[in-house]
Design an enzyme around this catalytic site. Structure first.
Site, PDB file in Angstrom:
ATOM      1  N   ASP A   7       0.836  -1.196   0.000  1.00 43.30           N
ATOM      2  CA  ASP A   7       0.000   0.000   0.000  1.00 43.30           C
ATOM      3  C   ASP A   7       0.874   1.250   0.000  1.00 43.30           C
ATOM      4  O   ASP A   7       2.035   1.223   0.445  1.00 43.30           O
ATOM      5  CB  ASP A   7      -0.895   0.022   1.239  1.00 43.30           C
ATOM      6  CG  ASP A   7      -2.083  -0.916   1.133  1.00 43.30           C
ATOM      7  OD1 ASP A   7      -2.251  -1.539   0.067  1.00 43.30           O
ATOM      8  OD2 ASP A   7      -2.842  -1.023   2.122  1.00 43.30           O
ATOM      9  N   LYS A  58      -3.572   2.708  -2.973  1.00 42.12           N
ATOM     10  CA  LYS A  58      -4.763   3.492  -3.316  1.00 42.12           C
ATOM     11  C   LYS A  58      -4.708   4.764  -2.497  1.00 42.12           C
ATOM     12  O   LYS A  58      -4.677   4.721  -1.276  1.00 42.12           O
ATOM     13  CB  LYS A  58      -6.035   2.701  -3.011  1.00 42.12           C
ATOM     14  CG  LYS A  58      -6.213   1.498  -3.919  1.00 42.12           C
ATOM     15  CD  LYS A  58      -7.479   0.746  -3.559  1.00 42.12           C
ATOM     16  CE  LYS A  58      -7.718  -0.405  -4.525  1.00 42.12           C
ATOM     17  NZ  LYS A  58      -8.007   0.055  -5.886  1.00 42.12           N
ATOM     18  N   MET A  92     -11.488   6.492   7.278  1.00 42.66           N
ATOM     19  CA  MET A  92     -11.523   7.184   5.982  1.00 42.66           C
ATOM     20  C   MET A  92     -12.575   8.297   5.959  1.00 42.66           C
ATOM     21  O   MET A  92     -13.286   8.483   4.977  1.00 42.66           O
ATOM     22  CB  MET A  92     -11.745   6.180   4.840  1.00 42.66           C
ATOM     23  CG  MET A  92     -10.597   5.205   4.675  1.00 42.66           C
ATOM     24  SD  MET A  92     -10.921   3.895   3.468  1.00 42.66           S
ATOM     25  CE  MET A  92     -11.736   2.674   4.512  1.00 42.66           C
TER      26      MET A  92
END
Length: 290
Positions: free
Chosen positions: A44, A65, A178
């Site tokens: 990641d 991402k 998030m």
């Protein structure tokens, strides 16, 4: 640890490994051992250099991402995993936090099973637990908080909506992942769903890292686009700058929102004496009744 079938002789094995919240010394021993023996690591974007340095003999492939900017499509990632397993003996898919919590592990597991490639899942410390440890503030408190929900309001392109709000509103403590760029919207939605407007909240960025910073506030202040009358209740790891005094916005840093009466503990507020615990308990009872 979860394991799958033994690999055919012509393929290697894929390990879906949790890199933890960021601090290299919060890696599990198993994760560190696998990094040292890996042939290739697909990692990641937020996995730090200190952790990647443990994969001293491996090819490193960034498949991260990102909240903004370029990102690898999930279909590309799973294709890479399968192709790497057919060329290498030990393949690591290194994910921030725990691979089985908001880590898109299911898509990768499905692809590996379909391709007949063996895999193993190695858990990691998720951000909410690292944040609670850094704040010295438990997510559960006997007699006050008996349930914790892990949710995210964020949706990918083409994804159907989720019922994250009911799960977050129904738990004694909610860990909301998030949400750094939509704090006001999330706080407003929780209040509209019946959560008391004065329920304590903590916004923490970069949990476990030297640059960690947090602010202690309440939902109505976040909903209104500021920190409210708790603006001075902030903290930072040694050497950290702290979150800004302006309107809250997690920015690009990995940001977690914690909501619950347990977070009103004096432990969350540096410099508050132990005697404040009695007032905390009374305030928590009033908030629950509101």
């Amino acid at each position: 640890m979860v394991s799958a079938q033994h690999p055919p002789a012509s393929t290697g094995k894929v390990y879906l490994v949790g890199a933890g919240p960021g601090a290299a010394d919060l890696l599990t021993v198993r994760a560190a051992r696998l990094l040292a023996s890996a042939d290739v690591v697909l990692h990641d974007a937020l996995v730090g250099g200190e952790i990647l340095a443990l994969a001293s003999r491996a090819e490193l492939i960034d498949v991260g991402k990102r909240c903004a900017g370029a990102a690898c499509a999930q279909a590309f990632i799973v294709r890479q995993l399968v192709e790497c397993a057919r060329r290498h003996r030990v393949v690591l898919r290194l994910k921030g936090g725990d691979p089985m919590l908001f880590g898109r592990a299911q898509e990768e597991i499905d692809a590996l099973r379909e391709a007949g490639i063996a895999f193993e899942v190695v858990p990691g410390v998720t951000a909410a637990l690292a944040a609670a440890a850094q704040l010295e503030c438990p997510l559960t408190v006997r007699g006050l908080s008996r349930s914790v929900s892990f949710v995210t309001p964020r949706l990918g392109a083409g994804q159907a909506g989720s019922d994250w709000l009911r799960a977050a509103a129904g738990a004694d403590t909610a860990a909301i992942y998030m949400a750094g760029r939509q704090l006001a919207e999330v706080a407003g939605a929780l209040i509209a769903a019946g959560v008391p407007a004065r329920r304590p909240a903590v916004v923490i960025a970069n949990a476990s890292l030297p640059q960690a910073a947090w602010r202690v506030t309440h939902l109505s202040a976040l909903r209104d686009g500021g920190w409210g009358d708790d603006a001075g209740r902030r903290g930072a790891a040694p050497g950290g700058a702290g979150l800004p005094g302006a309107a809250p916005d997690g920015g690009d840093a990995p940001t977690l929102l914690l909501v619950g009466e347990a977070l009103a503990s004096p432990a969350c507020v540096p410099g508050v004496p132990p005697a404040a615990a009695a007032g905390w308990a009374r305030r928590a009872a009033l908030n629950r009744a509101a």
